[in-house]
Design an enzyme around this catalytic site. Sequence first.
Site, short mmCIF file in Angstrom:
data_model
loop_
_atom_site.label_atom_id
_atom_site.label_comp_id
_atom_site.label_asym_id
_atom_site.label_seq_id
_atom_site.Cartn_x
_atom_site.Cartn_y
_atom_site.Cartn_z
N ARG A 40 -2.22 10.94 -24.85
CA ARG A 40 -1.34 10.87 -23.71
C ARG A 40 -1.44 12.25 -23.20
NH1 ARG A 40 3.90 11.55 -23.33
NH2 ARG A 40 4.24 10.49 -24.98
N TYR A 92 -1.68 4.33 3.71
CA TYR A 92 -1.79 3.12 2.81
C TYR A 92 -0.50 2.92 2.47
CZ TYR A 92 -2.17 0.44 -1.74
OH TYR A 92 -1.74 -0.35 -2.54
N ASP A 164 -5.74 12.00 0.59
CA ASP A 164 -6.20 10.84 -0.30
C ASP A 164 -7.66 10.60 0.35
OD1 ASP A 164 -6.81 7.98 -0.60
OD2 ASP A 164 -4.77 7.72 -0.64
N LYS A 189 -11.03 1.26 -5.92
CA LYS A 189 -11.83 0.77 -4.70
C LYS A 189 -13.22 1.33 -4.90
CE LYS A 189 -7.79 -0.04 -3.56
NZ LYS A 189 -6.70 0.73 -2.68
C1 LIG Z 1 -5.47 1.16 -2.70
C2 LIG Z 1 -5.29 2.56 -2.08
C3 LIG Z 1 -4.36 3.32 -2.97
C4 LIG Z 1 -3.60 2.84 -4.05
O1 LIG Z 1 -4.38 2.85 -5.20
P1 LIG Z 1 -4.02 2.00 -6.46
O2 LIG Z 1 -5.23 1.93 -7.29
O3 LIG Z 1 -3.97 0.45 -5.71
O4 LIG Z 1 -2.79 2.18 -7.08
C5 LIG Z 1 -4.08 4.84 -2.47
N1 LIG Z 1 -4.78 5.13 -1.20
C6 LIG Z 1 -5.46 4.29 -0.44
C7 LIG Z 1 -6.15 4.83 0.70
C8 LIG Z 1 -5.91 3.12 -0.83
O5 LIG Z 1 -6.57 2.47 -0.34
#
Ligand SMILES: *Cc1c(COP(=O)(O)O)cnc(C)c1O
Length: 350
Positions: A40, A92, A164, A189
């Site tokens: 961890r 998001y 992001d 994703k």
């Molecule tokens: C899905 C998503 C997240 C969150 O990610 P998880 O892996 O589902 O926790 C954050 N930002 C964007 C733009 C996303 O599409």
Amino acid sequence: MNGSWSARTRAVVAGRPHGQGQPANVPIVPASALGLDYSREAGTPTWAALEEAIGSLEGGSATAFASGIATVSAVLDLLPAGSSVAVPTYSYTGTRGAFEHAERMGRLTVRRIEPADTAAWVSAAGEADLLWLESPTNPTLDVMDIPAVADAAGSTRRPLIVVDNTFATPLGQQPLAMGADIVVHSATKFIGGHSDLLLGITVAANEDLAGRLRDARTRGGATPGALEAWLALRGLRTLGVRFAEASRSAALLVERLATHAAVTRVRYPGSGAMVAFDLADAESADRACARLELIHHATSLGGVETTIERRAALPGDAHVPAGLLRLSVGLEDPEDLWLDLSQALDSVTT
Ligand SMILES: *Cc1c(COP(=O)(O)O)cnc(C)c1O
């Protein structure tokens, strides 16, 4: 690693074991301890390989987490109580929820700014402690002027600039090179690419910030699974061809969507595999989704399979236009995708 290799090449080779007798791929290492190191805190060879590869693509020092949202929590953990942040009005859902929660609990002051209102972002750079950017935004695909905001931040009190980069992928956009301090990804994703894992990753512009994010992971405990880290790295190896092909198909669908009578607006940043388009209302959009046979009417995005979703139907997304459909273009034959989409849209107009 040769620094002159392109991103496409580095996505394939970075983080691979090298040397005579080494395996072709890093193994899945399901270990909580490596000698006196606790994983961890210290990580594992599987995480390290993934972190080396993504860090190489984004040009910084990467830390893998259990999910994309865990990276948001880790970034929030960097801020002292009472800090002020600026976030996009639309982004998001889970990210907006995390900032709303911190605000409700009295931990942060949150200012919300339209994603494309660059002047307001530039002015916020003079006041806020952290600016959270998401570009293109999920699900409305607004594009933010990252270099302008980062420039403004550089000449003021130096708020942290976080981007992001999930929709653009590390191949489509490198925010650290534009002046951002931290990039976050939901590797769930496009990086993973097969809708079979949850994983997040941060990439910091310097080792000090990277160390603080690693400490936040150690404290928060949102560590990636061994299998998930391995699958994310395996997914990354084909990101170049997947993203290029899906982006080509998306461009073709955009052209055709723009001329369909049922479509009132197409939202597309000019590249990438995400498209959103608006129908007249919620009922039309739901009707079209129900008629699709090939395209999955499902949440999430970035997989090899094309998915579509009416985001306004989801809790917390009431601000999204009711008839907006978010399309994540995958790897099916684009002509088959268009046949499916057009028959569903025709059913709305007739
Ligand atoms: C899905 C998503 C997240 C969150 O990610 P998880 O892996 O589902 O926790 C954050 N930002 C964007 C733009 C996303 O599409």
